[in-house]
Design an enzyme around this catalytic site. Structure first.
Site, PDB file in Angstrom:
ATOM      1  N   ALA A   1      74.940   7.781 -21.125  1.00 12.29           N
ATOM      2  CA  ALA A   1      74.738   8.586 -19.746  1.00 12.29           C
ATOM      3  C   ALA A   1      74.783   9.978 -20.451  1.00 12.29           C
ATOM      4  CB  ALA A   1      75.434   8.482 -18.672  1.00 12.29           C
TER       5      ALA A   1
ATOM      6  N   SER B   1      73.573  12.741 -31.307  1.00  9.48           N
ATOM      7  CA  SER B   1      72.406  13.180 -31.678  1.00  9.48           C
ATOM      8  C   SER B   1      72.444  13.777 -32.881  1.00  9.48           C
ATOM      9  CB  SER B   1      71.996  14.097 -30.474  1.00  9.48           C
ATOM     10  OG  SER B   1      71.070  15.001 -30.969  1.00  9.48           O
TER      11      SER B   1
ATOM     12  N   PHE C   1      65.959   5.879 -20.614  1.00 16.37           N
ATOM     13  CA  PHE C   1      64.971   5.361 -21.488  1.00 16.37           C
ATOM     14  C   PHE C   1      65.739   4.289 -22.501  1.00 16.37           C
ATOM     15  CE2 PHE C   1      63.279   6.765 -26.196  1.00 16.37           C
ATOM     16  CZ  PHE C   1      62.402   5.555 -26.317  1.00 16.37           C
TER      17      PHE C   1
ATOM     18  N   TYR D   1      73.180  21.857 -26.123  1.00 20.62           N
ATOM     19  CA  TYR D   1      73.365  20.307 -26.300  1.00 20.62           C
ATOM     20  C   TYR D   1      73.958  19.585 -27.604  1.00 20.62           C
ATOM     21  CZ  TYR D   1      71.117  15.528 -26.609  1.00 20.62           C
ATOM     22  OH  TYR D   1      70.836  14.157 -26.946  1.00 20.62           O
TER      23      TYR D   1
ATOM     24  N   GLY E   1      67.063   8.997 -14.282  1.00 20.40           N
ATOM     25  CA  GLY E   1      67.049   7.447 -14.808  1.00 20.40           C
ATOM     26  C   GLY E   1      65.747   7.070 -13.587  1.00 20.40           C
TER      27      GLY E   1
HETATM   28  N1  LIG Z   1      65.807   9.789 -26.849  1.00 18.00           N
HETATM   29  C1  LIG Z   1      66.116  10.248 -27.967  1.00 18.00           C
HETATM   30  O1  LIG Z   1      65.349  10.625 -28.556  1.00 18.00           O
HETATM   31  C2  LIG Z   1      67.680  11.022 -27.907  1.00 18.00           C
HETATM   32  C3  LIG Z   1      67.893  11.768 -29.239  1.00 18.00           C
HETATM   33  C4  LIG Z   1      69.213  12.005 -29.480  1.00 18.00           C
HETATM   34  C5  LIG Z   1      70.192  11.514 -28.432  1.00 18.00           C
HETATM   35  N2  LIG Z   1      69.973  10.887 -27.479  1.00 18.00           N
HETATM   36  C6  LIG Z   1      71.191  10.478 -26.563  1.00 18.00           C
HETATM   37  O2  LIG Z   1      70.837   9.125 -26.144  1.00 18.00           O
HETATM   38  C7  LIG Z   1      71.488   8.818 -25.043  1.00 18.00           C
HETATM   39  C8  LIG Z   1      70.171   8.194 -24.221  1.00 18.00           C
HETATM   40  O3  LIG Z   1      69.045   8.922 -24.163  1.00 18.00           O
HETATM   41  P1  LIG Z   1      67.814   8.698 -23.384  1.00 18.00           P
HETATM   42  O4  LIG Z   1      66.664   9.363 -23.934  1.00 18.00           O
HETATM   43  O5  LIG Z   1      67.657   7.441 -22.941  1.00 18.00           O
HETATM   44  O6  LIG Z   1      67.932   9.818 -22.012  1.00 18.00           O
HETATM   45  P2  LIG Z   1      67.822   9.615 -20.574  1.00 18.00           P
HETATM   46  O7  LIG Z   1      68.043  10.880 -20.079  1.00 18.00           O
HETATM   47  O8  LIG Z   1      66.559   8.702 -20.393  1.00 18.00           O
HETATM   48  O9  LIG Z   1      68.997   8.731 -20.167  1.00 18.00           O
HETATM   49  C9  LIG Z   1      70.250   9.215 -19.836  1.00 18.00           C
HETATM   50  C10 LIG Z   1      70.750   8.599 -18.201  1.00 18.00           C
HETATM   51  O10 LIG Z   1      71.936   9.000 -18.019  1.00 18.00           O
HETATM   52  C11 LIG Z   1      71.861   9.196 -16.656  1.00 18.00           C
HETATM   53  N3  LIG Z   1      72.841  10.338 -16.175  1.00 18.00           N
HETATM   54  C12 LIG Z   1      72.887  11.519 -16.449  1.00 18.00           C
HETATM   55  N4  LIG Z   1      73.955  12.323 -15.882  1.00 18.00           N
HETATM   56  C13 LIG Z   1      74.917  11.321 -15.564  1.00 18.00           C
HETATM   57  C14 LIG Z   1      76.018  11.424 -14.991  1.00 18.00           C
HETATM   58  N5  LIG Z   1      76.843  12.344 -14.576  1.00 18.00           N
HETATM   59  N6  LIG Z   1      76.460  10.184 -14.375  1.00 18.00           N
HETATM   60  C15 LIG Z   1      75.798   8.832 -14.639  1.00 18.00           C
HETATM   61  N7  LIG Z   1      74.579   8.874 -15.246  1.00 18.00           N
HETATM   62  C16 LIG Z   1      74.105   9.966 -15.787  1.00 18.00           C
HETATM   63  C17 LIG Z   1      70.393   9.400 -16.303  1.00 18.00           C
HETATM   64  O11 LIG Z   1      70.102   9.456 -15.107  1.00 18.00           O
HETATM   65  C18 LIG Z   1      69.566   8.710 -17.348  1.00 18.00           C
HETATM   66  O12 LIG Z   1      69.134   7.388 -16.604  1.00 18.00           O
HETATM   67  C19 LIG Z   1      71.693  10.176 -24.244  1.00 18.00           C
HETATM   68  O13 LIG Z   1      73.075  10.486 -24.508  1.00 18.00           O
HETATM   69  C20 LIG Z   1      71.033  11.226 -25.314  1.00 18.00           C
HETATM   70  O14 LIG Z   1      71.675  12.299 -25.142  1.00 18.00           O
HETATM   71  C21 LIG Z   1      68.745  10.277 -27.168  1.00 18.00           C
END
Ligand SMILES: NC(=O)c1ccc[n+]([C@@H]2O[C@H](COP(=O)([O-])OP(=O)(O)OC[C@H]3O[C@@H](n4cnc5c(N)ncnc54)[C@H](O)[C@@H]3O)[C@@H](O)[C@H]2O)c1
Length: 340
Positions: free
Chosen positions: A102, A145, A36, A168, A61
């Protein structure tokens, strides 16, 4: 504005990162690029004229998240895993900086499988830092986060103790600490972005998405997790991207943390009512609250964003316009929610 992206004009010199001017020949590595936030960030960095290399294992993803980029000769996609040395070596080659996004990004999954969460979020982050050092990449911006705080005093400042109540949150706190130790030990420029609830186009999890999915199945009866009284800080994706690029350009990159939120919170009940109003379902849908939510869920969050504001951050989209854009995207992506 069906499925349309709200455009924000950048107010800063985004080509300056960690004191280094990035020009057209610069390569920016984004891990988690097909997720995202990563996919929106990739579009923004690409639009600034930089080369983008994205790494993603597609465990959560979507290739379609990259549809605006995949034909560009300035975008390279490496399908691979941050736990795999060859994938990291390939994607980090010649990169000038890394946005490490990621992750295993689900709190419930971290409860079910803490070891997997640890491997991806802690070992994976350490791997990225090691490869950044090996490839002489000077800057790593890490997606952390707000869950690192646990049940914190509100509004929460960055110097609040880190007392996560989920695995987490614990794994993100560990990732942050490694970023700051790499800054102290090896002079790496790094910052941790403590994201609150980021929402918007391509967001396929969280309360808003779940509510729309449930309504699509049955618009007469809606069951919502929790009491409805949970209040959380929500930030629209385009505003979040502005914050990310601001920290990269103007932030202190010595292992610092930045809250990335809106500084205002909204209850689940309010979100339900707004969504039902937008969908014309106020009279049709009966809402029930389960009274319980998932283990590790922080019930109340609110960011103090004064540190971000000092860098010049100012939300352009806000909650209501963002929610409306999200609903339009959802309908374009998944079809009408209700036949009324
Ligand atoms: N969306 C939110 O509200 C939010 C809030 C707090 C923290 N975050 C952090 O921000 C970042 C992005 O969040 P998001 O909502 O886009 O999450 P998301 O899950 O949509 O994106 C994470 C991406 O990482 C990829 N991924 C997972 N494991 C992997 C690996 N071992 N190797 C390579 N790629 C891998 C997934 O396929 C995915 O495309 C993350 O680190 C998440 O923890 C997001």
């Amino acid at each position: 504005m069906c499925g349309e992206k709200i455009v924000i004009t950048l107010t800063m010199s985004s080509l300056l990162v960690g004191g280094k001017v990035l020009n057209r020949a610069s390569r920016v590595l984004i891990t988690g690029v097909a997720g995202f936030i990563g996919s929106h960030l990739a579009e923004r960095v690409h639009s600034l004229g930089l080369e983008v290399v994205g790494l993603d294992d597609f465990s959560n993803g979507y290739l379609k998240n990259l549809s605006n980029l995949k034909k560009s000769k300035h975008f390279e996609l490496v399908k691979g895993n941050i736990l795999n040395v060859e994938d990291l070596s390939k994607s980090s080659k010649d990169a000038d900086m890394v946005f490490h996004f990621a992750a295993q990004s689900s709190v419930p999954k971290s409860t079910e499988n803490p070891t997997r969460d640890f491997e991806i979020n802690v070992q994976g982050t350490l791997n990225v830092l090691k490869y950044a050092r090996k490839a002489d990449i000077g800057t790593v911006i890490f997606a952390s986060s707000s869950t690192v705080y646990g049940d914190a005093a509100l509004p929460t400042l960055e110097d609040h103790p880190l007392l996560p109540i989920s695995n987490y949150g614990a794994s993100k706190a560990a990732g942050e600490v490694y970023c700051s130790s790499y800054s102290a030990l090896y002079g790496l420029k790094s910052a941790s972005l403590r994201f609150y609830n980021i929402f918007g186009l391509r967001s396929r999890k969280g309360a808003m998405f779940d509510i729309l999915q449930k309504l699509q199945k049955n618009d007469k009866k809606l069951e919502v997790l929790g009491t409805g009284a949970q209040t959380k800080d929500y930030l629209y994706i385009d505003d979040a991207i502005e914050a990310i690029t601001l920290v990269a350009a103007k932030g202190k990159l010595s292992g610092e943390a930045y809250n990335v939120g809106s500084g205002e919170n909204h209850s689940v009940k309010e979100i339900v009512e707004k969504l039902l109003g937008m969908l014309g379902l106020v009279r049709k849908t009966k809402t029930f609250y389960t009274g319980f939510s998932w283990h590790g869920d922080v019930q109340k969050t609110l960011a103090d964003i004064s540190k971000l504001k000092k860098l010049g951050f100012d939300r352009k989209v806000g909650f209501d316009r963002g929610l409306s854009a999200f609903v339009d995207w959802y309908k374009a992506e998944y079809g009408e929610v209700s036949t009324r």
